[in-house]
Design an enzyme around this catalytic site. Structure first.
Site, PDB file in Angstrom:
ATOM      1  N   SER A   1      85.713 -92.504  21.317  1.00 23.29           N
ATOM      2  CA  SER A   1      84.525 -91.673  21.122  1.00 23.29           C
ATOM      3  C   SER A   1      84.837 -90.320  20.481  1.00 23.29           C
ATOM      4  O   SER A   1      84.228 -89.303  20.833  1.00 23.29           O
ATOM      5  CB  SER A   1      83.774 -91.495  22.443  1.00 23.29           C
ATOM      6  OG  SER A   1      83.315 -92.761  22.924  1.00 23.29           O
TER       7      SER A   1
ATOM      8  N   GLU B   1      90.282-104.192  22.645  1.00 19.36           N
ATOM      9  CA  GLU B   1      89.312-105.288  22.503  1.00 19.36           C
ATOM     10  C   GLU B   1      90.030-106.620  22.292  1.00 19.36           C
ATOM     11  O   GLU B   1      89.582-107.657  22.773  1.00 19.36           O
ATOM     12  CB  GLU B   1      88.332-104.966  21.357  1.00 19.36           C
ATOM     13  CG  GLU B   1      87.342-103.897  21.786  1.00 19.36           C
ATOM     14  CD  GLU B   1      86.750-103.074  20.661  1.00 19.36           C
ATOM     15  OE1 GLU B   1      86.899-103.438  19.479  1.00 19.36           O
ATOM     16  OE2 GLU B   1      86.134-102.035  20.978  1.00 19.36           O
TER      17      GLU B   1
ATOM     18  N   GLY C   1      83.889 -96.548  22.512  1.00 18.30           N
ATOM     19  CA  GLY C   1      82.520 -96.972  22.242  1.00 18.30           C
ATOM     20  C   GLY C   1      81.543 -96.603  23.342  1.00 18.30           C
ATOM     21  O   GLY C   1      80.398 -97.063  23.339  1.00 18.30           O
TER      22      GLY C   1
ATOM     23  N   ASN D   1      88.455 -97.400  12.297  1.00 19.69           N
ATOM     24  CA  ASN D   1      88.483 -98.805  12.714  1.00 19.69           C
ATOM     25  C   ASN D   1      87.053 -99.314  12.626  1.00 19.69           C
ATOM     26  O   ASN D   1      86.226 -99.009  13.481  1.00 19.69           O
ATOM     27  CB  ASN D   1      89.007 -98.908  14.159  1.00 19.69           C
ATOM     28  CG  ASN D   1      88.928-100.329  14.698  1.00 19.69           C
ATOM     29  OD1 ASN D   1      88.710-101.272  13.929  1.00 19.69           O
ATOM     30  ND2 ASN D   1      89.089-100.484  16.005  1.00 19.69           N
ATOM     31  N   TRP D   2      86.797-100.078  11.557  1.00 24.57           N
ATOM     32  CA  TRP D   2      85.428-100.551  11.337  1.00 24.57           C
ATOM     33  C   TRP D   2      85.034-101.653  12.321  1.00 24.57           C
ATOM     34  O   TRP D   2      83.859-102.003  12.416  1.00 24.57           O
ATOM     35  CB  TRP D   2      85.291-101.101   9.917  1.00 24.57           C
ATOM     36  CG  TRP D   2      85.282-100.060   8.841  1.00 24.57           C
ATOM     37  CD1 TRP D   2      85.416 -98.699   8.980  1.00 24.57           C
ATOM     38  CD2 TRP D   2      85.114-100.296   7.432  1.00 24.57           C
ATOM     39  NE1 TRP D   2      85.357 -98.078   7.764  1.00 24.57           N
ATOM     40  CE2 TRP D   2      85.163 -99.032   6.790  1.00 24.57           C
ATOM     41  CE3 TRP D   2      84.933-101.434   6.655  1.00 24.57           C
ATOM     42  CZ2 TRP D   2      85.041 -98.905   5.400  1.00 24.57           C
ATOM     43  CZ3 TRP D   2      84.806-101.316   5.279  1.00 24.57           C
ATOM     44  CH2 TRP D   2      84.857-100.054   4.665  1.00 24.57           C
ATOM     45  N   LYS D   3      86.001-102.246  12.979  1.00 24.84           N
ATOM     46  CA  LYS D   3      85.745-103.399  13.864  1.00 24.84           C
ATOM     47  C   LYS D   3      84.983-104.481  13.081  1.00 24.84           C
ATOM     48  O   LYS D   3      85.252-104.684  11.900  1.00 24.84           O
ATOM     49  CB  LYS D   3      85.000-102.966  15.121  1.00 24.84           C
ATOM     50  CG  LYS D   3      85.637-101.761  15.803  1.00 24.84           C
ATOM     51  CD  LYS D   3      85.102-101.551  17.169  1.00 24.84           C
ATOM     52  CE  LYS D   3      85.596-100.215  17.707  1.00 24.84           C
ATOM     53  NZ  LYS D   3      85.433-100.083  19.142  1.00 24.84           N
TER      54      LYS D   3
ATOM     55  N   GLU E   1      94.379 -94.985  23.572  1.00 28.68           N
ATOM     56  CA  GLU E   1      92.952 -95.275  23.596  1.00 28.68           C
ATOM     57  C   GLU E   1      92.536 -95.676  25.006  1.00 28.68           C
ATOM     58  O   GLU E   1      92.623 -96.864  25.370  1.00 28.68           O
ATOM     59  CB  GLU E   1      92.625 -96.418  22.637  1.00 28.68           C
ATOM     60  CG  GLU E   1      92.875 -96.092  21.186  1.00 28.68           C
ATOM     61  CD  GLU E   1      91.873 -96.787  20.280  1.00 28.68           C
ATOM     62  OE1 GLU E   1      91.227 -96.091  19.504  1.00 28.68           O
ATOM     63  OE2 GLU E   1      91.702 -98.007  20.393  1.00 28.68           O
TER      64      GLU E   1
ATOM     65  N   HIS F   1      94.881-103.539  20.032  1.00 29.13           N
ATOM     66  CA  HIS F   1      93.633-102.843  20.387  1.00 29.13           C
ATOM     67  C   HIS F   1      93.112-103.415  21.704  1.00 29.13           C
ATOM     68  O   HIS F   1      93.216-104.626  21.950  1.00 29.13           O
ATOM     69  CB  HIS F   1      92.601-103.013  19.267  1.00 29.13           C
ATOM     70  CG  HIS F   1      91.422-102.102  19.429  1.00 29.13           C
ATOM     71  ND1 HIS F   1      90.405-102.368  20.315  1.00 29.13           N
ATOM     72  CD2 HIS F   1      91.119-100.919  18.846  1.00 29.13           C
ATOM     73  CE1 HIS F   1      89.512-101.388  20.243  1.00 29.13           C
ATOM     74  NE2 HIS F   1      89.922-100.493  19.367  1.00 29.13           N
TER      75      HIS F   1
ATOM     76  N   GLY G   1      86.429 -95.206  15.821  1.00 30.47           N
ATOM     77  CA  GLY G   1      85.608 -96.402  15.706  1.00 30.47           C
ATOM     78  C   GLY G   1      84.249 -96.061  15.109  1.00 30.47           C
ATOM     79  O   GLY G   1      84.098 -95.915  13.897  1.00 30.47           O
ATOM     80  N   GLY G   2      83.251 -95.914  15.969  1.00 30.93           N
ATOM     81  CA  GLY G   2      81.864 -95.731  15.534  1.00 30.93           C
ATOM     82  C   GLY G   2      81.690 -94.642  14.482  1.00 30.93           C
ATOM     83  O   GLY G   2      80.972 -94.837  13.492  1.00 30.93           O
TER      84      GLY G   2
HETATM   85  C1  PEP Z   1      88.259 -97.781  18.571  1.00 27.19           C
HETATM   86  O1  PEP Z   1      87.645 -98.809  18.413  1.00 27.19           O
HETATM   87  O2  PEP Z   1      89.482 -97.786  18.366  1.00 27.19           O
HETATM   88  C2  PEP Z   1      87.528 -96.591  18.994  1.00 27.19           C
HETATM   89  C3  PEP Z   1      88.211 -95.531  19.302  1.00 27.19           C
HETATM   90  O3  PEP Z   1      86.160 -96.682  19.008  1.00 27.19           O
HETATM   91  P1  PEP Z   1      85.106 -95.470  19.232  1.00 27.19           P
HETATM   92  O4  PEP Z   1      85.573 -94.314  18.390  1.00 27.19           O
HETATM   93  O5  PEP Z   1      83.810 -96.027  18.789  1.00 27.19           O
HETATM   94  O6  PEP Z   1      85.147 -95.141  20.697  1.00 27.19           O
END
Ligand code: PEP
Length: 256
Positions: free
Chosen positions: A212, A97, A173, A9-11, A167, A95, A233-234
């Protein structure tokens, strides 16, 4: 045997040159793995670029959100059919966010899930509790409410062919990952909740973990019997890290 999924997930992190170098690095190291699916979910303006770079490769692509409407006067929305036209296979819905920043309710998320299905996309339905909810001991109630919005609104069969992503909001994040035991407990709860409506569907539903996930913790998480991969994500923005997570999914023990 359930498939495994590793989905980036590049966001809101993308640019034409950055996408090209990230995807070229990914493609230079990626290998198909039986029973495993790899994808990146990218901002909508880059669908055409990503399609041109990934078509014919082991890496699928998708969106990060979808309109609950198929067409009409909904300025700014992007319809499922538009994602499908650009070859998207997946779309993230609900999501945390978007739930927090765009005020998406459980009912809206369920409508988006249905819109994704209408367009032939694989929805990745995100559910998760906040830290405050976990500390209050209401994690299961929150997850049940989020999942039931789809089960009740669209029927259990709407999850057939979909992916659920657990999640925990406190792990996204933040660098703070759920332990593999915490993730397993929630995944087993979610599977059982779906299984109450349809036992076979519960057993075959892919449930992935997000929050994470890194190369260093992926193998332990993916070894859990009800964890079928990760939403990343990251770490999906760093080719070597994302590839290491992908390989961890391929090495994880088999499951029924
Ligand atoms: C996400 O945005 O779905 C996510 C899991 O982010 P991260 O891996 O950065 O915690």
């Amino acid at each position: 045997m359930r498939s495994r999924y590793v989905v980036g997930n590049w966001k809101l992190n993308a640019s034409l040159p950055g996408n090209e170098s990230l995807l070229k690095a990914l493609l230079s190291g990626v290998e198909s793995q039986p029973g495993c699916h790899l994808a990146v979910c990218v901002p909508a303006p880059y669908f055409a670029q990503v399609r041109s770079l990934l078509v014919g490769s082991p890496v699928a692509w998708g969106g990060q959100d979808v309109s609950r409407f198929d067409k009409g006067a909904y300025t700014g929305d992007v319809a499922g059919g538009m994602l499908a036209e650009f070859g998207c296979r997946y779309v993230i819905v609900g999501h945390s966010e978007r739930r927090a920043l765009a005020g998406e309710s459980d009912a809206v998320v369920a409508e988006k899930h249905a819109a994704a299905r209408r367009a032939g996309l694989v929805p990745i339905l995100c559910v998760g509790e906040t830290l405050e909810e976990r500390q209050r001991g209401v994690t299961e109630q929150v997850l049940a409410r989020q999942l039931d919005a789809v089960l009740d609104g669209q029927g259990p069969q709407s999850l057939d062919g979909a992916v659920v992503a657990y999640e925990p909001v406190w792990a996204i994040g933040t660098g703070r990952t759920a332990t593999s035991e915490q993730a397993q407990a929630v995944h087993a709860f979610l599977r059982a909740r779906v299984g109450e409506r349809d036992a076979a569907l519960g057993a075959r539903l892919p449930i992935i973990y997000g929050g994470s996930v890194k190369a260093g913790n992926a193998a332990e998480l993916f070894a859990m019997p009800d964890v079928d991969g990760g939403l990343i994500g990251g770490a999906s923005l760093v080719a070597d890290e994302f590839l290491a997570i992908w390989r961890a999914a391929g090495l994880a023990p088999g499951r029924n």
